[in-house]
Design a protein around this motif. Structure first.
Motif, PDB file in Angstrom:
ATOM      1  N   GLU A 299     -23.359   1.701   1.659  1.00 19.33           N
ATOM      2  CA  GLU A 299     -24.653   2.309   1.342  1.00 19.33           C
ATOM      3  C   GLU A 299     -24.498   3.682   0.699  1.00 19.33           C
ATOM      4  OE1 GLU A 299     -26.993   2.071   4.947  1.00 19.33           O
ATOM      5  OE2 GLU A 299     -27.086  -0.131   4.845  1.00 19.33           O
ATOM      6  N   ILE A 300     -23.387   3.899  -0.004  1.00 21.42           N
ATOM      7  CA  ILE A 300     -23.098   5.232  -0.515  1.00 21.42           C
ATOM      8  C   ILE A 300     -24.053   5.684  -1.615  1.00 21.42           C
ATOM      9  CG2 ILE A 300     -21.428   4.639  -2.328  1.00 21.42           C
ATOM     10  CD1 ILE A 300     -19.693   6.991  -1.019  1.00 21.42           C
ATOM     11  N   TYR A 301     -24.757   4.734  -2.253  1.00 18.73           N
ATOM     12  CA  TYR A 301     -25.737   5.102  -3.279  1.00 18.73           C
ATOM     13  C   TYR A 301     -27.171   5.043  -2.745  1.00 18.73           C
ATOM     14  CZ  TYR A 301     -21.867   4.659  -6.577  1.00 18.73           C
ATOM     15  OH  TYR A 301     -20.674   4.828  -7.242  1.00 18.73           O
ATOM     16  N   GLU A 302     -27.342   5.169  -1.446  1.00 17.36           N
ATOM     17  CA  GLU A 302     -28.640   4.940  -0.817  1.00 17.36           C
ATOM     18  C   GLU A 302     -29.770   5.777  -1.416  1.00 17.36           C
ATOM     19  OE1 GLU A 302     -28.613   6.092   3.316  1.00 17.36           O
ATOM     20  OE2 GLU A 302     -27.390   7.867   2.909  1.00 17.36           O
ATOM     21  N   HIS A 303     -29.482   7.001  -1.842  1.00 19.50           N
ATOM     22  CA  HIS A 303     -30.541   7.877  -2.346  1.00 19.50           C
ATOM     23  C   HIS A 303     -30.749   7.773  -3.857  1.00 19.50           C
ATOM     24  CE1 HIS A 303     -31.504   9.860   1.391  1.00 19.50           C
ATOM     25  NE2 HIS A 303     -30.225  10.050   1.632  1.00 19.50           N
ATOM     26  N   LEU A 304     -29.923   7.003  -4.531  1.00 19.01           N
ATOM     27  CA  LEU A 304     -30.034   6.900  -5.979  1.00 19.01           C
ATOM     28  C   LEU A 304     -30.717   5.591  -6.345  1.00 19.01           C
ATOM     29  CD1 LEU A 304     -26.580   8.382  -7.043  1.00 19.01           C
ATOM     30  CD2 LEU A 304     -28.780   9.544  -6.726  1.00 19.01           C
ATOM     31  N   VAL A 305     -32.044   5.558  -6.164  1.00 24.90           N
ATOM     32  CA  VAL A 305     -32.871   4.422  -6.544  1.00 24.90           C
ATOM     33  C   VAL A 305     -34.036   4.952  -7.369  1.00 24.90           C
ATOM     34  CG1 VAL A 305     -32.250   2.936  -4.598  1.00 24.90           C
ATOM     35  CG2 VAL A 305     -34.130   4.549  -4.353  1.00 24.90           C
TER      36      VAL A 305
ATOM     37  N   PRO B   5     -26.826  -4.584 -31.716  1.00 27.99           N
ATOM     38  CA  PRO B   5     -26.730  -6.045 -31.820  1.00 27.99           C
ATOM     39  C   PRO B   5     -25.534  -6.573 -31.019  1.00 27.99           C
ATOM     40  CG  PRO B   5     -27.088  -5.052 -33.980  1.00 27.99           C
ATOM     41  CD  PRO B   5     -26.812  -3.924 -33.038  1.00 27.99           C
ATOM     42  N   GLY B   6     -25.758  -7.640 -30.250  1.00 27.29           N
ATOM     43  CA  GLY B   6     -24.687  -8.231 -29.455  1.00 27.29           C
ATOM     44  C   GLY B   6     -24.568  -7.678 -28.056  1.00 27.29           C
ATOM     45  N   VAL B   7     -25.382  -6.661 -27.731  1.00 31.27           N
ATOM     46  CA  VAL B   7     -25.341  -6.044 -26.407  1.00 31.27           C
ATOM     47  C   VAL B   7     -26.647  -6.352 -25.672  1.00 31.27           C
ATOM     48  CG1 VAL B   7     -25.219  -3.874 -25.113  1.00 31.27           C
ATOM     49  CG2 VAL B   7     -23.810  -4.193 -27.156  1.00 31.27           C
ATOM     50  N   VAL B   8     -26.531  -6.812 -24.425  1.00 32.36           N
ATOM     51  CA  VAL B   8     -27.705  -7.076 -23.583  1.00 32.36           C
ATOM     52  C   VAL B   8     -27.571  -6.211 -22.337  1.00 32.36           C
ATOM     53  CG1 VAL B   8     -28.993  -8.783 -22.259  1.00 32.36           C
ATOM     54  CG2 VAL B   8     -27.905  -9.440 -24.419  1.00 32.36           C
ATOM     55  N   CYS B   9     -28.531  -5.309 -22.134  1.00 29.55           N
ATOM     56  CA  CYS B   9     -28.407  -4.351 -21.034  1.00 29.55           C
ATOM     57  C   CYS B   9     -29.593  -4.440 -20.089  1.00 29.55           C
ATOM     58  CB  CYS B   9     -28.285  -2.930 -21.583  1.00 29.55           C
ATOM     59  SG  CYS B   9     -27.929  -1.700 -20.302  1.00 29.55           S
ATOM     60  N   PRO B  10     -29.432  -5.094 -18.929  1.00 28.44           N
ATOM     61  CA  PRO B  10     -30.500  -5.102 -17.929  1.00 28.44           C
ATOM     62  C   PRO B  10     -30.743  -3.680 -17.426  1.00 28.44           C
ATOM     63  CG  PRO B  10     -28.788  -6.715 -17.415  1.00 28.44           C
ATOM     64  CD  PRO B  10     -28.252  -5.835 -18.490  1.00 28.44           C
ATOM     65  N   GLU B  11     -31.944  -3.431 -16.961  1.00 28.69           N
ATOM     66  CA  GLU B  11     -32.269  -2.108 -16.440  1.00 28.69           C
ATOM     67  C   GLU B  11     -31.716  -1.948 -15.024  1.00 28.69           C
ATOM     68  OE1 GLU B  11     -36.171   0.749 -16.061  1.00 28.69           O
ATOM     69  OE2 GLU B  11     -36.368  -1.341 -15.427  1.00 28.69           O
ATOM     70  N   PRO B  12     -30.811  -0.998 -14.811  1.00 25.52           N
ATOM     71  CA  PRO B  12     -30.333  -0.758 -13.447  1.00 25.52           C
ATOM     72  C   PRO B  12     -31.408  -0.044 -12.636  1.00 25.52           C
ATOM     73  CG  PRO B  12     -29.383   0.849 -14.961  1.00 25.52           C
ATOM     74  CD  PRO B  12     -30.181  -0.110 -15.797  1.00 25.52           C
ATOM     75  N   LEU B  13     -31.517  -0.387 -11.368  1.00 26.65           N
ATOM     76  CA  LEU B  13     -32.528   0.214 -10.499  1.00 26.65           C
ATOM     77  C   LEU B  13     -31.938   1.199  -9.500  1.00 26.65           C
ATOM     78  CD1 LEU B  13     -34.740  -2.924  -9.776  1.00 26.65           C
ATOM     79  CD2 LEU B  13     -35.122  -1.113 -11.455  1.00 26.65           C
ATOM     80  N   GLY B  14     -30.605   1.325  -9.499  1.00 21.31           N
ATOM     81  CA  GLY B  14     -29.966   2.247  -8.574  1.00 21.31           C
ATOM     82  C   GLY B  14     -28.624   2.711  -9.087  1.00 21.31           C
ATOM     83  N   ALA B  15     -27.980   3.588  -8.295  1.00 14.36           N
ATOM     84  CA  ALA B  15     -26.679   4.189  -8.633  1.00 14.36           C
ATOM     85  C   ALA B  15     -26.776   4.948  -9.960  1.00 14.36           C
ATOM     86  CB  ALA B  15     -25.577   3.134  -8.648  1.00 14.36           C
ATOM     87  N   PHE B  16     -25.671   5.056 -10.709  1.00 14.86           N
ATOM     88  CA  PHE B  16     -25.747   5.700 -12.029  1.00 14.86           C
ATOM     89  C   PHE B  16     -24.849   4.988 -13.035  1.00 14.86           C
ATOM     90  CE2 PHE B  16     -23.587   8.971  -9.180  1.00 14.86           C
ATOM     91  CZ  PHE B  16     -22.299   8.480  -9.342  1.00 14.86           C
ATOM     92  N   TYR B  17     -25.037   3.653 -13.094  1.00 11.59           N
ATOM     93  CA  TYR B  17     -24.256   2.826 -14.012  1.00 11.59           C
ATOM     94  C   TYR B  17     -25.164   1.867 -14.778  1.00 11.59           C
ATOM     95  CZ  TYR B  17     -20.763   4.190 -10.540  1.00 11.59           C
ATOM     96  OH  TYR B  17     -19.986   4.895  -9.668  1.00 11.59           O
ATOM     97  N   ALA B  18     -24.803   1.658 -16.041  1.00 10.61           N
ATOM     98  CA  ALA B  18     -25.333   0.525 -16.798  1.00 10.61           C
ATOM     99  C   ALA B  18     -24.211  -0.496 -16.887  1.00 10.61           C
ATOM    100  CB  ALA B  18     -25.776   0.965 -18.192  1.00 10.61           C
ATOM    101  N   TYR B  19     -24.583  -1.776 -16.839  1.00  9.57           N
ATOM    102  CA  TYR B  19     -23.585  -2.841 -16.876  1.00  9.57           C
ATOM    103  C   TYR B  19     -24.005  -3.879 -17.912  1.00  9.57           C
ATOM    104  CZ  TYR B  19     -19.786  -5.707 -14.953  1.00  9.57           C
ATOM    105  OH  TYR B  19     -18.614  -6.419 -14.785  1.00  9.57           O
ATOM    106  N   PRO B  20     -23.899  -3.515 -19.194  1.00 10.30           N
ATOM    107  CA  PRO B  20     -24.364  -4.423 -20.240  1.00 10.30           C
ATOM    108  C   PRO B  20     -23.396  -5.578 -20.498  1.00 10.30           C
ATOM    109  CG  PRO B  20     -23.409  -2.470 -21.219  1.00 10.30           C
ATOM    110  CD  PRO B  20     -23.441  -2.227 -19.731  1.00 10.30           C
TER     111      PRO B  20
END
Length: 396
Positions: A206-212, A311-326
């Protein structure tokens, strides 16, 4: 005599995130204008009130001595208190073990719970350290793979399909590294109830508990999973204290006592100065955390927007932490300055060598075809880095 290094240690994979970060820093030191999206490290300084508590602690001779392995009593009590405050989970100080960063909490948990051959359900994408800690403890990681079509969330049905008579532990992480996924409360409750029904241990990080962000809410699975729960946490991400190395493990008293015995032989007590700093952090209000979260939220929206235009990149919206994972599957097989990547690891190499931007390939997290990009870096660097990638793709 056999090899110079034991098979057990030789089998450990290098931390890909730290390796990418080290390579980026080495290139920067050599004068190259590298922009690094690799490390999961806040770019903010530790709040002043925490630093001042550490300075005072360093001057106090009582902190120059050994202290209890499980942690300073006042810190263990404060961690129990903040856990109740932040997640509603009620524990007492005897259930807390203070560790040398979150990684030691992860290792202690699996070393304490697992016997050789025990299986751990590991939802992928996963943080690079988890499978290595499981294997070091003699356990067997059983991957449950998710993707962007479900927001990187696992279902009870997927978990049940992966469960065997050797399954002992479910590792549950929300908010997630590397995806930023946050499980809705009803799904958390369903998974926790399923684990309890099948008498599984749940280890929850739960280390990212406050990053939402937005309407997302962090709900602890400890409320629904029964008595066999171990909670991992620390000050690194919430309070911008990665270098202070203070984490903790919360669990049943017999598990905590056993993990403490292990730590007594491995490292003994955590640095007293760092523990006092952590005490100031967890005992204080969350105003500094709110300020940092607001900046992350702005960057989160910006990086998703910029990546989604490539083009060629699909990036869902992250709802927590501080990472994008496209997903970068659309860039595989595409010539980039005369070079073609067959997988995301090769693509990350091309991006680093051609436009001097460091990203971590999805292979490190159990899901090839993706990259992890931390947005815990300056706004200008973030825009410049994504812009370089966009330009590289536009040239193809």
């Amino acid at each position: 005599m056999g090899a110079r290094v034991s098979d057990r240690i030789a089998a450990i994979a290098e931390s890909a995130t730290l390796a990418v970060d080290a390579k980026a820093k080495a290139l920067k030191a050599a004068g190259r204008p590298v922009i690094g999206f690799g490390a999961g490290e806040p770019d903010f300084p530790t709040p002043d009130y925490i630093v001042e508590a550490a300075v005072a602690a360093a001057r106090d001779p009582k902190n120059h001595r050994y202290t209890p392995v499980a942690g300073l009593p006042e810190l263990r009590g404060a961690i129990a208190g903040k856990t109740k405050r932040d997640t509603g989970y009620d524990v007492d100080a005897a259930q807390v073990l203070v560790t040398n960063g979150g990684k030691q909490a992860v290792y202690n948990a699996f070393a304490t719970l697992l016997d050789p051959g025990d299986e751990v359900l590991l939802i992928a994408p996963y943080w690079t350290t988890y499978p290595e800690a499981i294997k070091l403890a003699g356990g067997v990681p059983v991957e449950v793979v998710t993707d962007e079509t479900t927001g990187y969330l696992a279902t009870v049905e997927q978990l049940e399909a992966a469960r065997t008579d050797r399954t002992k532990v479910l590792l549950f992480v929300s908010p997630s590294n590397p995806t930023g996924a946050v499980y809705p409360g009803d799904q958390v409750e369903a998974i926790g109830s399923w684990a309890k029904e099948h008498d599984l241990w749940v280890v929850t990080d739960e280390i990212y508990e406050h990053l939402v962000y937005g309407d997302a809410e962090m709900v602890s699975i400890a409320h629904s999973a029964g008595e066999k729960v171990v909670v991992l946490n620390g000050v690194a991400k919430t309070y911008a204290m990665t270098g202070w190395r203070v984490g903790w493990l919360i669990g049943p008293t017999d598990v905590v006592k056993a993990a403490t015995n292990l730590q007594s032989h491995a490292t003994s007590n955590v640095s007293n100065v760092a523990q006092v700093a952590a005490l100031a952090a967890v005992s204080g209000d969350l105003s500094a955390v709110a300020e940092m979260r607001a900046v992350y939220d702005r960057r989160r929206k910006a990086i998703v927007s910029m990546l989604s235009e490539i083009p060629g990149v699909v990036c869902p919206e992250p709802l927590g932490a501080f990472y994008a994972y496209p997903s970068v599957k659309g860039l595989l097989g595409v010539p980039l300055r005369g070079r073609t990547a067959a997988d995301s690891a090769e693509l990350a190499t091309i991006i680093l060598e051609e436009v001097e931007v460091a990203v971590v390939p999805g292979e490190a997290f159990g899901t090839p075809g993706y990259v992890r990009m931390s947005y815990a870096l300056g706004d200008e660097d973030m825009a410049e880095g994504v812009g370089r990638i966009a330009k590289l793709v536009a040239e193809s």
